[in-house]
Design an enzyme around this catalytic site. Structure first.
Site, short mmCIF file in Angstrom:
data_model
loop_
_atom_site.label_atom_id
_atom_site.label_comp_id
_atom_site.label_asym_id
_atom_site.label_seq_id
_atom_site.Cartn_x
_atom_site.Cartn_y
_atom_site.Cartn_z
N GLU A 103 8.12 6.41 7.44
CA GLU A 103 8.04 6.88 9.28
C GLU A 103 8.27 5.67 9.93
O GLU A 103 8.66 4.66 9.03
CB GLU A 103 6.37 7.23 8.80
CG GLU A 103 5.70 8.71 8.94
CD GLU A 103 4.37 8.48 8.43
OE1 GLU A 103 3.92 10.00 8.65
OE2 GLU A 103 3.74 8.29 9.35
N CYS B 124 3.75 4.01 -1.62
CA CYS B 124 3.47 2.91 -1.89
C CYS B 124 2.60 2.72 -3.13
O CYS B 124 1.94 3.51 -3.07
CB CYS B 124 2.57 2.14 -0.46
SG CYS B 124 2.24 0.34 -0.87
N CYS C 26 -3.56 0.53 -2.20
CA CYS C 26 -5.29 -0.55 -1.66
C CYS C 26 -6.48 0.87 -0.62
O CYS C 26 -5.54 2.34 -0.12
CB CYS C 26 -4.60 -0.41 0.21
SG CYS C 26 -3.88 -2.23 -0.36
#
Ligand code: SAH
Length: 360
Positions: A94, A114, A118
């Site tokens: 994106e 990723c 997190c």
């Protein structure tokens, strides 16, 4: 999957070599390079200063970009545009273009998915899928520049907006840029090249989850780009809870690397701090953050704090800090001499805001 070379992946030298293999002189490579990065030409047929035969060969044996546009969403009255791409292997990517009255910023992805995990971020939920090549990073910027030009030509001429070029490139989309350092840095150098796209070094900002080796490496680079570091908590237990990377590079190491960076480069870094209600947004935590950045006995870190009210991510058992808590947090930092701003939000209505990029 295409095996043809993607022209955005080729350095000027590699482009010259390709053309030499085809029996073409070096100045042809220069012409093509200008088409790619100055005229933003997307189709070899439009490179009318080349011979017809060469244009046809380019069309047949190379590609200009390899991202397939799947969807384009607009929000904020057309001033925010998010594109969802598919990479050749089918993984999502994106890019977000944000247009302001006096500037325009593109937020670029460096990886699909990723690996950093997190807890508050949508991209991590995809897991790691793909390292973008330099060309895949560059193509996102060229898209944004074309999109911006189209936007301006659709406005009436009396628009007050003066600046008609992208002003900033921020690596804050999907992925961790320092986890794909070589490809990412190649894209920065290419986009900076004064013979090509010519983006000023100070107009790039990279954001990292806090990979210490990447911070130290960036400190040694000649191009003075801006650095942002995702801090989000001032104590190790909480930060490790929110960001597994903290177990590898705890806060003290991160701050030390940041100090090395600011001393070497004399550039101010920004610390990003996502505000989660009743998790990391108490006044005592703001105080602790101020103490961390203003540690006694040492000169204050050359830095600035960027507060980001958390953008909702489906399924995450977290809450966004309300306005009052954000302002309180900011007040404590200011009281202790830490420069601090609250990030202006864009794209929440189209899941294009910070941490919402998940290929949907
Ligand atoms: N991997 C890099 C860059 C990508 S994220 C990094 O971690 O810095 C860009 C910024 O958005 C980071 O500061 C990230 O922590 C923040 N972010 C992630 N999820 C968010 C969310 N849901 N709301 C607000 N900010 C978020």
């Amino acid at each position: 999957m295409s095996t043809q070379p993607n022209l955005y992946d080729l350095s000027p030298d590699a482009l010259t070599r390709l053309l030499a293999d085809w029996g073409e002189p070096a100045y042809r490579a220069k012409q093509i390079y200008r088409h790619l990065y100055v005229h933003l030409t997307s189709d070899p047929a439009d490179m009318t200063d080349l011979s017809k035969a060469l244009r046809e060969r380019l069309a047949k044996e190379t590609t200009i970009g390899n991202l397939q546009q799947i969807k384009l969403l607009t929000g904020d009255d057309g001033m925010t545009r998010k594109v969802l791409w598919n990479l050749p292997d089918g993984s999502p990517l994106e890019t977000v273009l944000m247009i302001y009255p006096d500037r325009a910023t593109v937020c670029v992805s460096s990886q699909s998915g990723c690996p950093m995990q997190c807890v508050f971020c949508a991209t991590g939920k995809l897991g790691f899928l793909h390292d973008c090549t330099p060309g895949e990073i560059i193509e996102q910027v060229i898209w944004a520049e074309r999109e911006l030009q189209a936007f301006f030509s659709s406005l009436n001429r009396r628009s007050k907006i003066e600046n008609r070029k992208l002003s900033n490139i921020v690596f804050m989309g999907m992925g961790e840029p320092f986890n794909n350092y070589d490809n990412w840095w190649t894209s920065v150098e290419r986009l900076h090249d004064p013979n090509g796209y010519n983006m000023g070094a100070r107009n790039f900002t990279v954001s990292t989850v806090g990979l210490v080796p990447g911070i130290l490496r960036l400190a040694e680079e000649e191009l003075p780009i801006n650095l942002a570091i995702s801090l989000h908590a001032a104590d190790d237990d909480l930060r490790s809870d929110m960001m597994p990377v903290n177990r590898r590079y705890p806060i003290a190491d991160l701050v030390e690397a940041t100090r090395t960076y600011t001393e070497k480069t004399r550039r101010r870094v920004s610390f990003e701090y996502v505000l989660l209600k009743e998790k990391n947004d108490f006044p005592e935590q703001a105080l602790r953050l101020a103490q961390l950045l203003r540690s006694e006995g040492k000169p204050p870190l050359l830095c600035h704090v960027n507060l980001i009210p958390w953008n909702p991510v489906p399924g995450a058992p977290l809450n966004r800090s309300d306005r009052k808590r954000v302002l309180n947090f900011q007040a404590v930092l200011k009281e202790h001499g830490v420069p601090c701003t609250v990030r202006v939000e864009r794209g929440v209505d189209i899941a294009a805001a910070c941490g919402q990029l998940a290929g949907r």
